[in-house]
Design an enzyme around this catalytic site. Sequence first.
Site, mmCIF file in Angstrom:
data_model
loop_
_atom_site.group_PDB
_atom_site.id
_atom_site.type_symbol
_atom_site.label_atom_id
_atom_site.label_comp_id
_atom_site.label_asym_id
_atom_site.label_seq_id
_atom_site.Cartn_x
_atom_site.Cartn_y
_atom_site.Cartn_z
ATOM 1 N N CYS A 120 5.739 -41.356 29.449
ATOM 2 C CA CYS A 120 7.077 -41.684 29.928
ATOM 3 C C CYS A 120 7.402 -40.946 31.227
ATOM 4 O O CYS A 120 7.415 -39.707 31.254
ATOM 5 C CB CYS A 120 8.110 -41.318 28.867
ATOM 6 S SG CYS A 120 9.806 -41.624 29.400
ATOM 7 N N CYS A 158 -13.177 -42.816 3.397
ATOM 8 C CA CYS A 158 -13.781 -42.813 2.070
ATOM 9 C C CYS A 158 -13.767 -41.386 1.516
ATOM 10 O O CYS A 158 -14.069 -40.435 2.240
ATOM 11 C CB CYS A 158 -15.213 -43.326 2.118
ATOM 12 S SG CYS A 158 -15.362 -45.066 2.602
ATOM 13 N N ASN A 188 18.285 -43.331 19.708
ATOM 14 C CA ASN A 188 17.928 -43.226 21.123
ATOM 15 C C ASN A 188 18.878 -44.042 22.001
ATOM 16 O O ASN A 188 18.471 -44.933 22.748
ATOM 17 C CB ASN A 188 16.481 -43.683 21.335
ATOM 18 C CG ASN A 188 15.483 -42.730 20.724
ATOM 19 O OD1 ASN A 188 15.864 -41.760 20.061
ATOM 20 N ND2 ASN A 188 14.220 -42.990 20.921
#
Length: 696
Positions: free
Chosen positions: A618, A109, A363
Amino acid sequence: MAAALAAFATVPQGLRANRGLTTTVKTRSVSLVSKLTSKRKYGLQQCSATPTLAREALAAPPVSIDSIAEQLKAAGGPKERAQLLLELAKSLPPFPADARTMANRVMGCTAQVWVDAELNSSGRVQFSADSDSDVTRGLAAVLVTALSGLTPAQVLEVEPEDLAELQLGPAVLTPSRTNGFLNMLEAMRKRARVLSGAFLPTFPSLRVSADAIDPQGTFAIAQAKYLEPDPAQVDALVKVLSEKRIGLVAHFYMDPQVQGVLSAAAERWPHIHISDSLVMADSAVRMAEAGCTSVAVLGVDFMSENVRAILDEAGHADVAVYRMAAADIGCSLAEAAEAPAYSAYLGAAAGNAAPALHVVYINTSLRTKALAHAQVPTITCTSSNVVQTVLQAFAQVPGINVYYGPDTYMGANLAVMLRAVAQMSDEEIRALHPEHNRESVRALLPRLHYFESGTCIVHHLFGAEVSQLLREAYGDAYLTAHFEVPGEMFALAMEAKKRGMGVVGSTQNILDFIAAKLAEAVERPFPDTLQVVLGTESGMVTAIVRKVQAMLRAAGRLDVTVEIVFPVASEAITTSANSPADPSQGASAGGTLPGGLPVVPGPAGGEGCSAEGGCASCPYMKMNSLDALLGVCAKIGTPGEALLEAFRPRAYTEPMADGRSIAAAGCEPILYMRGFQASKRLPDALVADILSRKHA
């Protein structure tokens, strides 16, 4: 146009379900009136409609929201409706001063808004709210009036599109106030969920201020440990890079220890660049042009291969490129494109009688790009330009079929997004792409195809379980999601995006979104806390923390904080070397990732993740350790450099049928992408290839 869709991350506000609270995106069999005002269902007291809503009526809760809707409808034009909101603002009871806490603040807000709730003796929710803006206070009064007196379960049935019946369109509310209204509803729904007794998990997080980092949870502690790097390690890295003229490019997903040292070293050695995969090769070219004689690449193998090939194309074959391991640094997604199933997928595309274009995710290996281009005309894309690439292909080549791959989640998300675009107005669609309208987007949907057997093992963790937990516990937070996440997480971030609280895109898009929201916060003259869910690989946190702290220090704001939340999947993985399988703890005997890296599924600790590889981390990227980097750099320029042959990326010198090397052929789809980025059109050579293959 590029700014309007700097990749899917910036789909404009026309995609909102509410469209300024005047249009819904789905037909509901139960109207808001019947949902909230049936005496039989809820036992609510009804109020008769009058041209103006008396304060006395508001003081006798609960008043049904359909009564408010009738008053707004009867009020006449936008000015009269805005005036009615101001009258409603005066009706709100005083909000306790001790409840004006950051915990009760509504995020998203532009004004300060506070919401609180409690159960009364009959088990119904009584809301209270306040704002330092009169119009926003009026909006808060609408929700307090409408939702107080319902049970927690009934509050949770109210959805954003239900508020369309209030007819507070753009003529009454600015887009920011519309978003604020929806964010207030989400904050109230969360409080109702808490009052219902539901368990809401707390994920690990980092609370970042201008001068401090406060980790919450063991995984966050592990992340924070290296955000202030060891000066001796920074000195050692700067010394070897500068003395030997070594450039260094790294992906955002590096381990925090590595990123912390790299980020600090970059302040003293200019030829260090941390980014997403798109610009790593371009950065290496600039380093070569600046006199670097070798480039170290911290990433998975297709990244170093791309760097090698692009340097060669740019005339810098003499610049050496090194990976950080002698073993393969794999990628489950890239390897999915090497499988026979992907060749079969492209074979079907080549057999289609219609013109075909293969849009391949960056990729992937150069080998994939080269062999794919031999089957079907191919252009590379990234998560930040895939939407524009696909839309341009359909606009530029009549009757074309587009085949995207190999990321299944991104392909499915792309299809979902375009179906949503097809529901937008022509004006909104033209803001996305000037050559499209509702008819053209609907016509292209059957001609968009995606591969269905390719995933990233990291983004796969953001599935149904994590998404449901996020929806319940962090639905009022800012939600970020990489375009590769599963559909559940994608949908959640898209819902948040409709009210200005979410982004879906590349790692750079995520970083830019957080920076933009923080820039808004520091411009506001009051303290604030932004809670941001990180819906991608956890290594991204280093870049975020450094960006956040730099902005806060530049603004001199010690009273603004950003909390970065790490979602945790119970199936998060850790390397077996660091967390051996323990059947007594429910872990399986483990397995092997593509490329041979051993893993065991399941949580490594109480939070379901570890610094070694869980919690959307990863394991392949973690092969790029600081020790490995310093070891490689130490050998460069010495007789020991001969030992680094296994650290060189694949050169792909094998010839294709046309006599070009695989590397040269694999670069062509990348160069097509560069041409598209420069002109916003598919290169003429690519279009000619698409059309000629169907007439050969």
